[in-house]
Design an enzyme around this catalytic site. Structure first.
Site, short mmCIF file in Angstrom:
data_model
loop_
_atom_site.label_atom_id
_atom_site.label_comp_id
_atom_site.label_asym_id
_atom_site.label_seq_id
_atom_site.Cartn_x
_atom_site.Cartn_y
_atom_site.Cartn_z
N LYS A 120 9.92 -1.59 3.10
CA LYS A 120 8.98 -1.57 1.98
C LYS A 120 8.39 -0.17 1.77
O LYS A 120 8.33 0.34 0.65
CB LYS A 120 7.87 -2.59 2.22
CG LYS A 120 6.73 -2.55 1.20
CD LYS A 120 5.48 -1.92 1.78
CE LYS A 120 4.30 -2.09 0.84
NZ LYS A 120 3.08 -1.40 1.35
N ASN A 121 7.97 0.48 2.84
CA ASN A 121 7.30 1.77 2.71
C ASN A 121 8.23 2.88 2.24
O ASN A 121 7.77 3.88 1.70
CB ASN A 121 6.65 2.17 4.04
CG ASN A 121 5.44 1.32 4.37
OD1 ASN A 121 4.71 0.89 3.48
ND2 ASN A 121 5.23 1.05 5.65
N ARG A 178 -1.21 0.00 -4.01
CA ARG A 178 -1.51 1.33 -3.47
C ARG A 178 -0.41 2.33 -3.77
O ARG A 178 -0.67 3.51 -4.03
CB ARG A 178 -1.69 1.21 -1.95
CG ARG A 178 -2.09 2.50 -1.25
CD ARG A 178 -3.54 2.83 -1.51
NE ARG A 178 -3.89 4.12 -0.91
CZ ARG A 178 -5.09 4.67 -1.05
NH1 ARG A 178 -6.01 4.05 -1.75
NH2 ARG A 178 -5.36 5.83 -0.50
N CYS A 218 -4.06 -3.49 -1.60
CA CYS A 218 -4.80 -4.19 -0.55
C CYS A 218 -5.93 -3.33 -0.02
O CYS A 218 -5.86 -2.11 0.05
CB CYS A 218 -3.85 -4.56 0.59
SG CYS A 218 -2.96 -3.15 1.28
N ARG A 238 -8.69 4.71 2.73
CA ARG A 238 -7.43 5.45 2.64
C ARG A 238 -7.55 6.46 1.50
O ARG A 238 -7.00 6.28 0.41
CB ARG A 238 -6.25 4.49 2.41
CG ARG A 238 -6.02 3.57 3.58
CD ARG A 238 -4.74 2.78 3.44
NE ARG A 238 -4.84 1.81 2.36
CZ ARG A 238 -3.85 1.02 1.99
NH1 ARG A 238 -2.69 1.10 2.60
NH2 ARG A 238 -4.00 0.14 1.02
N PRO A 239 -8.30 7.54 1.74
CA PRO A 239 -8.55 8.51 0.67
C PRO A 239 -7.29 9.25 0.27
O PRO A 239 -6.30 9.30 1.01
CB PRO A 239 -9.57 9.47 1.31
CG PRO A 239 -9.33 9.35 2.79
CD PRO A 239 -8.94 7.91 3.01
N ILE A 240 -7.33 9.82 -0.94
CA ILE A 240 -6.17 10.55 -1.46
C ILE A 240 -6.45 12.05 -1.53
O ILE A 240 -5.74 12.78 -2.21
CB ILE A 240 -5.75 10.02 -2.84
CG1 ILE A 240 -6.91 10.15 -3.83
CG2 ILE A 240 -5.28 8.58 -2.74
CD1 ILE A 240 -6.48 9.87 -5.25
N ASP A 241 -7.47 12.50 -0.83
CA ASP A 241 -7.83 13.92 -0.92
C ASP A 241 -6.71 14.84 -0.45
O ASP A 241 -6.54 15.94 -1.00
CB ASP A 241 -9.12 14.20 -0.13
CG ASP A 241 -8.99 13.83 1.34
OD1 ASP A 241 -8.60 12.69 1.63
OD2 ASP A 241 -9.28 14.69 2.20
#
Length: 277
Positions: A22-23, A93, A117, A122-125
């Site tokens: 999946k990932n 996500r 989920c 889970r930041p995107i910085d």
């Protein structure tokens, strides 16, 4: 589905076929945007996140042809907009991977903040740090991440934390950039390697995937020849392995890569279980 009800006490036996990872799939499918030729992707898992990504690609103008239940041909040449529909992106996500792919091809992207989920922060910085290092201006406006650049150029990027998403997004954005990009403190999971391998089959020049330093030498274009099969899902395989041990069962797991399961195999052997390759 709100919950699973499991009635235990049954010894598990038999054979099971592991799905594609999946990932890896949720990154490889958006990566097809970088190629203006049809891409054939095999071993795609039948899950909701994949269905959502396919819907987004189709809505943006890609032509999707189902060759069989786990194989798609994706022709992204018809995509002309660099904007992902808000409601569709908020389903998951992994919609964040459209940022890197669209920025890499069009030098512009507008992608709603990712949904999916809620399993903690889970930041995107680090994603945005990478895009800025490549020469993009990045802003968050009205719930969307807007990135644009006159041109993208190679850069040295040190990720402050190990991030699978940021590692993949920087790879996607940099494969067509001018010069060499180095990702330091990169994630090393098998799906990182699989995304890099997919891009390399199209003519990208990515080296070091699977280590903590990845180098991407920018190329002029990507072309697709033949088909690419998504790597088996080591998380799914590991789950079946533990289910066998927990129930004192005996399971034959097919379509898996034993090297990706070394750590869980070691623990099973440590507690007295048996694993045969």
């Amino acid at each position: 589905m709100e919950k699973y009800v499991i009635h235990g006490g049954t010894r598990l036996n038999g054979e099971v076929m592991v799905s594609g990872a999946k990932n890896a799939a949720v990154a490889i499918l958006p990566a097809t945007i970088l190629c203006e030729e049809p891409c054939i992707i095999e071993n795609i898992p039948n899950i909701s996140d994949v269905a959502s990504i396919i819907d987004i690609l189709s809505e943006m103008g890609a032509k999707i042809t189902v060759l069989n239940k786990n194989t798609l041909e994706i022709d992204a040449s018809g995509i002309r907009q660099a904007e992902v529909p808000y409601n569709m992106a908020r389903r998951m996500r992994a919609s964040s991977y459209f940022m890197g792919a669209l920025l890499g091809r069009f030098h512009h992207s507008k992608v709603p903040l990712p949904g999916g989920c809620n399993i903690g922060s889970r930041p995107i910085d680090q994603h945005l740090k990478g895009f800025r290092a490549l020469g993009a201006e990045v802003d968050i406006m009205h719930g969307a991440i807007v990135a644009k650049a006159d041109e993208l150029h190679g850069s040295h990027i040190f990720l402050d934390v190990v991030s699978v998403g940021a590692t993949i997004n920087v790879m996607l954005a940099s494969v067509l950039a001018e010069g060499t990009t180095t990702i330091d403190n990169a994630a090393k999971e098998p799906h990182i390697v699989d995304v890099a391998n997919f891009l390399n089959t199209m003519g990208a020049d990515i080296r070091g995937a699977g280590t903590d330093v990845i180098k991407i030498n920018g190329v002029k274009e990507l072309k697709h020849e033949g088909s690419y099969s998504v790597v088996p899902d080591q998380i799914e395989a590991g789950t079946f392995m533990l289910a066998a041990i927990a129930t004192r069962g005996d399971i034959l797991i097919k379509n898996c890569i034993s090297e990706h399961l070394d750590c869980i195999t070691a623990k099973i052997l440590e507690i007295g279980g048996n694993v045969e390759d």
